[in-house]
Design a protein around this motif. Structure first.
Motif, mmCIF file in Angstrom:
data_model
loop_
_atom_site.group_PDB
_atom_site.id
_atom_site.type_symbol
_atom_site.label_atom_id
_atom_site.label_comp_id
_atom_site.label_asym_id
_atom_site.label_seq_id
_atom_site.Cartn_x
_atom_site.Cartn_y
_atom_site.Cartn_z
ATOM 1 N N TYR A 119 0.833 -1.208 0.000
ATOM 2 C CA TYR A 119 0.000 0.000 0.000
ATOM 3 C C TYR A 119 0.869 1.261 0.000
ATOM 4 O O TYR A 119 0.399 2.343 -0.320
ATOM 5 N N HIS A 120 2.148 1.104 0.313
ATOM 6 C CA HIS A 120 3.101 2.212 0.319
ATOM 7 C C HIS A 120 3.887 2.316 -0.990
ATOM 8 O O HIS A 120 4.805 3.122 -1.100
ATOM 9 N N VAL A 121 3.538 1.497 -1.978
ATOM 10 C CA VAL A 121 4.311 1.437 -3.219
ATOM 11 C C VAL A 121 3.414 1.723 -4.421
ATOM 12 O O VAL A 121 2.323 1.166 -4.546
ATOM 13 N N LEU A 122 3.918 2.595 -5.296
ATOM 14 C CA LEU A 122 3.270 2.873 -6.581
ATOM 15 C C LEU A 122 4.184 2.357 -7.677
ATOM 16 O O LEU A 122 5.408 2.402 -7.548
ATOM 17 N N LEU A 123 3.600 1.868 -8.748
ATOM 18 C CA LEU A 123 4.398 1.459 -9.901
ATOM 19 C C LEU A 123 4.594 2.693 -10.769
ATOM 20 O O LEU A 123 3.626 3.361 -11.134
ATOM 21 N N GLY A 124 5.837 3.020 -11.049
ATOM 22 C CA GLY A 124 6.173 4.243 -11.770
ATOM 23 C C GLY A 124 6.804 5.238 -10.809
ATOM 24 O O GLY A 124 6.807 5.034 -9.597
ATOM 25 N N VAL A 125 7.343 6.300 -11.368
ATOM 26 C CA VAL A 125 8.005 7.326 -10.563
ATOM 27 C C VAL A 125 7.145 8.568 -10.519
ATOM 28 O O VAL A 125 6.798 9.135 -11.561
ATOM 29 N N TYR A 126 6.769 8.975 -9.315
ATOM 30 C CA TYR A 126 6.000 10.198 -9.092
ATOM 31 C C TYR A 126 6.878 11.164 -8.297
ATOM 32 O O TYR A 126 7.102 10.971 -7.110
ATOM 33 N N LYS A 127 7.365 12.178 -9.008
ATOM 34 C CA LYS A 127 8.196 13.196 -8.369
ATOM 35 C C LYS A 127 7.289 14.198 -7.671
ATOM 36 O O LYS A 127 6.085 14.258 -7.951
ATOM 37 N N PRO A 128 7.842 15.005 -6.767
ATOM 38 C CA PRO A 128 6.999 15.963 -6.036
ATOM 39 C C PRO A 128 6.122 16.828 -6.934
ATOM 40 O O PRO A 128 4.961 17.077 -6.633
ATOM 41 N N GLY A 129 6.638 17.248 -8.080
ATOM 42 C CA GLY A 129 5.855 18.078 -8.994
ATOM 43 C C GLY A 129 4.731 17.343 -9.709
ATOM 44 O O GLY A 129 3.862 17.966 -10.330
ATOM 45 N N ASP A 130 4.724 16.013 -9.628
ATOM 46 C CA ASP A 130 3.687 15.207 -10.293
ATOM 47 C C ASP A 130 2.423 15.064 -9.460
ATOM 48 O O ASP A 130 1.398 14.597 -9.967
ATOM 49 N N PHE A 131 2.480 15.460 -8.203
ATOM 50 C CA PHE A 131 1.333 15.279 -7.327
ATOM 51 C C PHE A 131 0.310 16.388 -7.570
ATOM 52 O O PHE A 131 0.636 17.569 -7.541
ATOM 53 N N VAL A 132 -0.917 15.974 -7.822
ATOM 54 C CA VAL A 132 -2.013 16.892 -8.095
ATOM 55 C C VAL A 132 -3.052 16.734 -6.996
ATOM 56 O O VAL A 132 -3.408 15.600 -6.631
ATOM 57 N N ASN A 133 -3.520 17.836 -6.465
ATOM 58 C CA ASN A 133 -4.499 17.806 -5.379
ATOM 59 C C ASN A 133 -5.721 16.968 -5.751
ATOM 60 O O ASN A 133 -6.304 17.135 -6.828
ATOM 61 N N THR A 154 2.815 21.887 0.993
ATOM 62 C CA THR A 154 2.979 20.592 1.655
ATOM 63 C C THR A 154 2.131 19.547 0.941
ATOM 64 O O THR A 154 0.977 19.781 0.610
ATOM 65 N N VAL A 155 2.730 18.387 0.702
ATOM 66 C CA VAL A 155 2.026 17.277 0.056
ATOM 67 C C VAL A 155 1.752 16.206 1.097
ATOM 68 O O VAL A 155 2.645 15.831 1.865
ATOM 69 N N THR A 156 0.517 15.731 1.128
ATOM 70 C CA THR A 156 0.184 14.597 1.988
ATOM 71 C C THR A 156 -0.411 13.486 1.138
ATOM 72 O O THR A 156 -1.034 13.734 0.104
ATOM 73 N N ILE A 157 -0.195 12.278 1.602
ATOM 74 C CA ILE A 157 -0.745 11.076 0.976
ATOM 75 C C ILE A 157 -1.609 10.408 2.040
ATOM 76 O O ILE A 157 -1.086 9.939 3.047
ATOM 77 N N ASN A 158 -2.906 10.419 1.840
ATOM 78 C CA ASN A 158 -3.846 9.894 2.851
ATOM 79 C C ASN A 158 -3.554 10.492 4.227
ATOM 80 O O ASN A 158 -3.643 9.806 5.240
ATOM 81 N N GLY A 159 -3.168 11.744 4.268
ATOM 82 C CA GLY A 159 -2.904 12.433 5.525
ATOM 83 C C GLY A 159 -1.478 12.345 6.017
ATOM 84 O O GLY A 159 -1.095 13.050 6.944
ATOM 85 N N ALA A 160 -0.667 11.491 5.424
ATOM 86 C CA ALA A 160 0.747 11.364 5.813
ATOM 87 C C ALA A 160 1.547 12.415 5.052
ATOM 88 O O ALA A 160 1.534 12.463 3.827
#
Length: 183
Positions: A119-133, A154-160
């Motif tokens: 659940y902590h792993v994504l396939l592919g590379v997501y850099k900080p700039g790739d995260f969309v609200n 600040t970027v959070t993933i499910n609140g983390a």
């Protein structure tokens, strides 16, 4: 124009001659060999470290490394990838309810622990700039996590909260301040 033909006996004879007159039986040569220890056993002090090697080298991720070993998930994350890994710190694991981690690392709970780690792993590379609200990202276990962007960036993933980012040879690691628990 001459037609080429395939004759099995001639093919075997030519193959034997091309091998110095010795026949080869690759199946027989492999019989009785046990599978190797996996990709994690490869020693390489020259290449850039993979995501597991980065975690092993971080004193703040010893609990994550122990969990990866208990879940038999080290070899999967040392492969080519590319992966995006949300890596909880030791402090994040310490914040789990008392006894949770001790229970998860028991051999009979290996599958449950692996599900949490996947659940902590994504396939592919997501850099900080790739995260969309509000974007949902599919995890290695088939679920998804949700990205949130605060006004301060600040970027959070499910609140983390993502508190740091490290590149690796087979992906990228985002250090997070909480353990992501699937619902």
């Amino acid at each position: 124009m001459k037609k080429l033909f395939y004759h099995p006996i001639l093919f075997v004879a030519l193959t034997a001659l091309s091998c110095g007159g010795q026949s080869t039986n690759h199946t027989a040569n492999l019989a009785g060999l046990a599978p190797g220890p996996g990709q994690s056993a490869v020693m390489d002090d020259v290449s850039n470290p993979n995501v597991v090697q980065v975690a092993v080298g971080s004193p703040d991720h010893s609990t994550l490394v122990a969990a990866l070993k208990a879940a038999d998930y080290v070899d999967a994350l040392t492969n080519v990838g590319p992966f995006t890994v949300f890596a909880p710190t030791n402090t994040a694991f310490d914040a789990l309810p008392a006894g949770t981690l001790d229970d998860l690392v028991k051999p009979e709970n290996q599958r449950q622990l692996r599900d949490i780690l996947e659940y902590h792993v994504l396939l592919g590379v997501y850099k900080p700039g790739d995260f969309v609200n509000g974007r949902n990202l599919g995890t290695a276990d088939g679920r998804s996590v949700t990205v949130a962007l605060a006004e301060d960036g600040t970027v959070t993933i499910n609140g983390a909260k993502i508190v740091g980012t490290v590149s690796a040879s087979n992906g990228i690691i985002h250090v997070v301040d909480q353990v992501l628990i699937p619902k």
